[in-house]
Write a protein that holds these residues in place. Structure first.
Motif, PDB file in Angstrom:
ATOM      1  N   UNK A 165       0.836  -1.197   0.000  1.00  0.00           N
ATOM      2  CA  UNK A 165       0.000   0.000   0.000  1.00  0.00           C
ATOM      3  C   UNK A 165       0.874   1.251   0.000  1.00  0.00           C
ATOM      4  N   UNK A 166       1.999   1.214   0.721  1.00  0.00           N
ATOM      5  CA  UNK A 166       2.892   2.373   0.721  1.00  0.00           C
ATOM      6  C   UNK A 166       3.457   2.640  -0.669  1.00  0.00           C
ATOM      7  N   UNK A 216       8.077  11.754   4.702  1.00  0.00           N
ATOM      8  CA  UNK A 216       8.893  10.809   3.950  1.00  0.00           C
ATOM      9  C   UNK A 216       8.214  10.362   2.670  1.00  0.00           C
ATOM     10  N   UNK A 217       6.915  10.059   2.738  1.00  0.00           N
ATOM     11  CA  UNK A 217       6.229   9.561   1.548  1.00  0.00           C
ATOM     12  C   UNK A 217       6.187  10.609   0.427  1.00  0.00           C
ATOM     13  N   UNK A 218       5.780  11.862   0.694  1.00  0.00           N
ATOM     14  CA  UNK A 218       5.862  12.877  -0.370  1.00  0.00           C
ATOM     15  C   UNK A 218       7.272  13.117  -0.863  1.00  0.00           C
ATOM     16  N   UNK A 219       8.254  13.084   0.053  1.00  0.00           N
ATOM     17  CA  UNK A 219       9.646  13.282  -0.354  1.00  0.00           C
ATOM     18  C   UNK A 219      10.060  12.235  -1.382  1.00  0.00           C
ATOM     19  N   UNK A 225      18.754  10.590   3.521  1.00  0.00           N
ATOM     20  CA  UNK A 225      17.834  11.542   4.146  1.00  0.00           C
ATOM     21  C   UNK A 225      17.505  11.096   5.561  1.00  0.00           C
ATOM     22  N   UNK A 226      17.454  12.056   6.468  1.00  0.00           N
ATOM     23  CA  UNK A 226      17.157  11.722   7.852  1.00  0.00           C
ATOM     24  C   UNK A 226      15.717  11.244   7.979  1.00  0.00           C
ATOM     25  N   UNK A 227      15.426  10.570   9.087  1.00  0.00           N
ATOM     26  CA  UNK A 227      14.105  10.004   9.320  1.00  0.00           C
ATOM     27  C   UNK A 227      13.015  11.072   9.263  1.00  0.00           C
ATOM     28  N   UNK A 277      16.158   2.771  -1.062  1.00  0.00           N
ATOM     29  CA  UNK A 277      16.483   1.422  -0.582  1.00  0.00           C
ATOM     30  C   UNK A 277      16.189   1.210   0.898  1.00  0.00           C
ATOM     31  N   UNK A 278      16.146   2.302   1.680  1.00  0.00           N
ATOM     32  CA  UNK A 278      15.852   2.183   3.110  1.00  0.00           C
ATOM     33  C   UNK A 278      14.360   2.281   3.414  1.00  0.00           C
ATOM     34  N   UNK A 279      13.545   2.370   2.367  1.00  0.00           N
ATOM     35  CA  UNK A 279      12.095   2.319   2.500  1.00  0.00           C
ATOM     36  C   UNK A 279      11.545   3.437   3.385  1.00  0.00           C
TER      37      UNK A 279
END
Length: 240
Positions: free
Chosen positions: A7-8, A32-35, A66-68, A232-234
């Motif tokens: 779904x993500x 994170x998702x929009x980024x 990218x940071x969390x 790659x880090x999802x």
């Protein structure tokens, strides 16, 4: 996992498909998702998209480090140039910001957004972060897109507990569907392939408005391949 994607993945690809080549697009903190979606768009159909972010980086070459929070200095270090947050507000108020990605906790059928309190304002059950930049960006950006990784009747309800902001809302994407704001109300744009109209209605606290049931496009194989390479880090699944 839904078919060969999660779904993500679907939500990220759907967000990317909303973006057009040449647009100037901004995301804030904990986005994170929009980024990832913005980076996906730049690596596929929108190579001239301008990626702005809250720490001030422009078109970061990579988001792999990218940071969390999606607001670290690494986005500036990997960027082509700097464009500060104060300048982003000015850009939006001058009508030059095409898309802003913003969040919220409650949404009602009239397009009102609550990010302030749950319950009575003076004696709230939960005190939320508040409007921050959304009170400026939602009314002034050309298109405001909301993403929300939870879809239930407490999130989408008849009337929000507090109106933090309202105005230039364009679309809201959730794990179940995409809403579009038109005719003064939230209307159903598409439902995702893994759900049904009955489930979406059950999880929505107001009657759905739609002329026909349309389905969100599934991610393409090319999009999924790009996602594996650029994220790659999802990070796109951090909120799920």
């Amino acid at each position: 996992m839904v078919n060969n994607y999660r779904i993500s993945d679907l939500m990220t690809c759907t967000i990317a498909d909303m973006l057009e080549d040449g647009e100037t697009v901004f995301h804030g903190v904990s986005s994170q998702m929009p980024m990832v979606a913005m980076h996906l768009a730049r690596h596929s159909h929108a190579p001239n998209l301008v990626h702005l972010n809250i720490p001030g980086g422009v078109n970061p070459e990579s988001i792999k480090k990218a940071s969390y929070s999606s607001a670290g200095a690494d986005l500036v270090e990997a960027g082509e140039s700097n464009f500060g947050l104060d300048e982003i507000f000015d850009l939006s108020m001058r009508g030059k910001l095409d898309v802003a990605f913003l969040g919220g906790v409650q949404f009602d059928r009239h397009g009102n957004i609550n990010a302030s309190v749950i319950g009575d304002y003076d004696k709230p059950k939960v005190r939320l972060p508040g409007g921050a930049g959304s009170a400026v960006l939602i009314p002034t950006a050309k298109k405001a897109i909301i993403w929300r990784t939870k879809h239930d009747p407490r999130t989408f309800l008849e009337k929000v507990d507090f109106v933090t902001t309202r105005g230039n809302l364009w679309k809201i994407i959730t794990p179940l569907c995409v809403f579009v704001f038109q005719n003064g109300q939230l209307e159903l744009d598409t439902i995702h392939p893994h759900t049904t109209i009955e489930e979406v209605q059950k999880q929505t606290g107001f009657p759905l408005v739609y002329d026909e049931v349309r389905y969100t496009k599934s991610p393409t194989r090319k999009q999924l391949q790009i996602l594996q390479r650029i994220d790659p880090d999802d990070f796109r699944s951090a909120e799920m």
